[in-house]
Motif scaffolding. Structure first.
Motif, short mmCIF file in Angstrom:
data_model
loop_
_atom_site.label_atom_id
_atom_site.label_comp_id
_atom_site.label_asym_id
_atom_site.label_seq_id
_atom_site.Cartn_x
_atom_site.Cartn_y
_atom_site.Cartn_z
N ASN A 398 -9.21 -2.46 -4.05
CA ASN A 398 -7.76 -2.27 -4.22
C ASN A 398 -7.02 -2.52 -2.90
O ASN A 398 -5.94 -3.11 -2.88
N LYS A 399 -7.60 -2.03 -1.79
CA LYS A 399 -6.94 -2.12 -0.48
C LYS A 399 -6.71 -3.58 -0.08
O LYS A 399 -5.62 -3.93 0.41
N TYR A 400 -7.69 -4.45 -0.30
CA TYR A 400 -7.51 -5.86 0.05
C TYR A 400 -6.39 -6.50 -0.75
O TYR A 400 -5.56 -7.24 -0.23
N PHE A 401 -6.35 -6.21 -2.06
CA PHE A 401 -5.29 -6.77 -2.90
C PHE A 401 -3.93 -6.15 -2.58
O PHE A 401 -2.91 -6.84 -2.64
N GLU A 402 -3.93 -4.86 -2.25
CA GLU A 402 -2.68 -4.18 -1.88
C GLU A 402 -2.05 -4.86 -0.67
O GLU A 402 -0.85 -5.14 -0.64
N ASP A 403 -2.88 -5.11 0.35
CA ASP A 403 -2.37 -5.78 1.56
C ASP A 403 -1.79 -7.16 1.23
O ASP A 403 -0.78 -7.57 1.79
N ALA A 404 -2.44 -7.85 0.30
CA ALA A 404 -1.98 -9.18 -0.09
C ALA A 404 -0.63 -9.12 -0.81
O ALA A 404 0.28 -9.90 -0.50
N VAL A 405 -0.48 -8.18 -1.75
CA VAL A 405 0.79 -8.03 -2.48
C VAL A 405 1.91 -7.68 -1.50
O VAL A 405 3.00 -8.28 -1.55
N ASN A 406 1.63 -6.74 -0.61
CA ASN A 406 2.65 -6.33 0.37
C ASN A 406 3.05 -7.50 1.27
O ASN A 406 4.22 -7.67 1.61
N ALA A 407 2.06 -8.31 1.66
CA ALA A 407 2.34 -9.47 2.52
C ALA A 407 3.23 -10.48 1.79
O ALA A 407 4.20 -11.00 2.37
#
Length: 437
Positions: A398-407
């Motif tokens: 989840n954390k990797y995808f979260e960072d991507a969405v936020n970016a």
């Protein structure tokens, strides 16, 4: 003096017969008079109150007086880590609940479903296909579902009827309705959102929603790279970054929907309990999750499953008894009783995992849509609120995808935002022995 040969033969024959009688007595007669050994099997549950399962335990124990099932309702906080530690110490529990995405984390601790409970072919016919694919490890099945659940689209019926709108069938419909049903004050602040989508900090179940969008778009989630993955993540963020129907100032999406301030919201069935508790007068129902345009009429819908299953500890004290109890629980009769017991303490019970029981829920305003899409459900490790701890497969991915969405929301090109996700996902999957093809 020598014993005559005939006499010797007679004595040998008598001893043989006596030996055989003794064996038969010990093997078949004595066990009938001896008390079978009592066994106590701890069962770690997670969401169900004891009152829901106690009548079924009592019924099973009446039929099997030598087996004692001890139900322990666990707190969800750090549940996965506590379970891992307990099994590592050799302390059990004999039966335990685990999330459908946790098989890689527990594969060495889970016992295979024996043929006496269900053959693989029976299992596939009994439960939705997703259960067979999620709960298979190595050469066998490692758990049985007592429920099915998945992502569904909640709609505020008052907003839809006031505006004369029909529920969406496609993602284009969702976007159009999202814009049409959003209201803002004279300062541009959102007073009513058409749909809670586009962000990670206040969109509950964003991992499942993004997972659904990517799977529908043909993305290999183990390698989320290329145009299809980029299009999916951009589409997810568009509701906030471009359409501005949702933003970071709003409360969590479940709370906002419960307050009657959101027309459409994504969540699994159990969110209905919180919504009803928050706002008993809110009129809502669920509809199937939206789809992309079909290339052919026979193309199945894709929905996203997130549910829990029961497993038996591979080093448990009596695996035969543990499986026998689970066999009793997954029967139609037991599942119906459990549903009825749960419905006395909350809005409804756990949606049935058995295909043949679908008709019992097809007209339910919350569960009908979820069950209708269960036959073609898919799943992946993108799952929220599994409480798997910081090192768990869900939290890390989840954390990797979260960072991507936020970016992407901050203006980073999707291709650049997804680059670290590909490396990160490969590393996490490798950690649990999953090799992406």
């Amino acid at each position: 003096s020598k014993v005559p040969f005939k006499k010797l033969l007679l004595i040998s024959g008598i001893l043989l017969v006596l030996g055989l009688i003794a064996f038969l007595v010990v093997r078949f007669v004595l066990p009938r008079f001896s008390t079978p050994k009592e066994v106590e099997l701890p069962w770690w549950g997670l969401w169900e109150e004891e009152s829901v399962v106690a009548p079924l335990i009592a019924e099973y124990q009446q039929q099997n007086p030598n087996v004692k099932i001890k139900y322990v309702k666990n707190s969800p906080q750090d549940y996965r880590e506590r379970l891992t530690n307990s099994l590592a110490k050799g302390e059990g529990p004999d039966i335990f609940r685990f999330h459908n995405t946790w098989v890689p984390m527990f594969k060495n601790e889970l016992d295979y479903v024996p043929a006496s409970v269900m053959s693989a072919a029976e299992y596939f016919q009994t439960f939705y296909p997703i259960a067979s694919s999620d709960l298979t490890s190595g050469t066998g099945l490692v758990g049985v579902p007592l429920e099915y659940d998945g992502l569904t689209l909640y709609i505020n019926e008052d907003i839809f009827s006031q505006e004369g709108k029909s529920p969406p069938a496609t993602w284009d419909d969702v976007r159009q309705l999202g814009l049409e049903l959003t209201k803002k004050d004279d300062k541009g602040a959102i007073t009513q959102s058409g749909i809670s989508l586009g962000r990670t900090e206040n969109v509950d179940h964003w991992p499942e929603i993004l997972g659904l969008m990517m799977l529908q778009n043909g993305v290999d989630l183990a390698k989320p790279t290329g145009r299809l993955a980029e299009d999916a993540i951009k589409y997810f963020t568009i509701f906030s970054s471009e359409d501005r129907v949702w933003d970071e100032t709003l409360p969590p999406s479940t709370v906002a929907f419960g307050a009657g301030k959101v027309a459409m919201y994504f969540g699994p069935s159990w969110r209905a309990f919180e919504i009803k508790l928050q706002n008993p007068s809110l009129k809502f129902r669920t509809v199937p999750v939206p789809q992309l345009p079909k290339s052919s009429p026979n193309e199945p819908d894709t929905s996203y499953a997130t549910y829990w299953a029961e497993g038996v500890w591979a080093r448990g004290k009596d695996k035969g008894a543990s499986w026998d109890f689970l066999k009793f629980l997954i029967s139609k009769e037991s599942l119906a009783k459990m549903y009825e017991n749960a419905s006395k303490v909350r809005l409804f019970g756990q949606p049935y995992p058995r295909v043949e029981m679908a008709g019992l829920l097809s007209n339910d305003p919350t569960l009908g849509a979820i069950i209708s899409q269960a036959p073609d459900a898919r799943s992946w490790y993108l799952a929220s609120r599994t409480f798997d701890g910081p090192t768990g497969i869900n939290s890390q991915i989840n954390k990797y995808f979260e960072d991507a969405v936020n970016a992407v929301n901050l203006g980073t090109p999707a291709s650049d935002a997804l680059e670290p996700v590909v490396a990160g996902v490969t590393q996490v999957l490798g950690q649990y022995g999953i090799v992406s093809r």
